[in-house]
Design a protein around this motif. Structure first.
Motif, PDB file in Angstrom:
ATOM      1  N   CYS A  34      10.409  72.472  59.392  1.00 49.85           N
ATOM      2  CA  CYS A  34       9.389  73.287  60.042  1.00 49.85           C
ATOM      3  C   CYS A  34      10.033  74.531  60.634  1.00 49.85           C
ATOM      4  O   CYS A  34      11.033  74.441  61.331  1.00 49.85           O
ATOM      5  N   SER A  66       8.759  76.440  62.810  1.00 50.82           N
ATOM      6  CA  SER A  66       8.450  76.685  64.201  1.00 50.82           C
ATOM      7  C   SER A  66       9.160  75.726  65.160  1.00 50.82           C
ATOM      8  O   SER A  66       9.616  76.138  66.212  1.00 50.82           O
ATOM      9  N   CYS A  67       9.335  74.449  64.778  1.00 47.62           N
ATOM     10  CA  CYS A  67      10.085  73.568  65.682  1.00 47.62           C
ATOM     11  C   CYS A  67      11.481  73.248  65.155  1.00 47.62           C
ATOM     12  O   CYS A  67      12.282  72.632  65.848  1.00 47.62           O
ATOM     13  N   CYS A 113       2.564  71.306  60.290  1.00 50.33           N
ATOM     14  CA  CYS A 113       3.645  70.426  60.705  1.00 50.33           C
ATOM     15  C   CYS A 113       3.023  69.317  61.537  1.00 50.33           C
ATOM     16  O   CYS A 113       2.258  69.576  62.452  1.00 50.33           O
ATOM     17  N   CYS A 140       4.596  69.588  65.445  1.00 53.17           N
ATOM     18  CA  CYS A 140       4.203  70.592  66.435  1.00 53.17           C
ATOM     19  C   CYS A 140       2.855  71.215  66.122  1.00 53.17           C
ATOM     20  O   CYS A 140       2.323  71.975  66.918  1.00 53.17           O
TER      21      CYS A 140
HETATM   22 ZN   LIG Z   1       6.973  71.854  63.659  1.00 51.19          ZN
END
Ligand SMILES: [Zn+2]
Length: 101
Positions: A72, A74-75, A94, A97
């Motif tokens: 992912c 973003s995380c 995801c 998150c």
């Molecule tokens: Zn994520």
């Protein structure tokens, strides 16, 4: 297929377990994909003509879709992909998150 070309993935099994890479080709019929630079096999190429040298080349072998996980953005964690239906178009999210991937 939940993964597509260009996705960043992490290997979950095999000798490249834990390594990350980018999907360079998807083989939906086989449920497999090729990851750039990962799961390499060494191939011996014999010289066929005089003056040629035999050499060993590395080639990527397709890996099963079940042995990779999407990273992912973003995380930054390996995640399962979920789908969310938004305005008629499917987006991938995801599961950790909730960000779109
Ligand atoms: Zn994520």
């Amino acid at each position: 297929m939940k993964l597509k070309k260009g996705d960043n993935i992490i290997m979950l099994s095999g000798k490249d377990k834990g390594k990350t890479g980018t999907v360079s080709a998807v083989l939906p019929n086989l449920n497999k994909m090729v990851i750039g630079g990962l799961n390499l096999i060494k191939k011996n190429v014999r010289a066929r003509k005089q003056g040629q040298k035999s050499q060993i080349i590395s080639k990527e072998r397709p890996v099963s879709i079940s042995s990779v996980a999407l990273m992912c953005k973003s995380c930054g964690k390996p995640t399962r992909v979920g789908f969310s239906i938004a305005e008629k178009s499917k987006i991938r999210i995801c599961k950790k998150c909730g960000a779109e991937v």
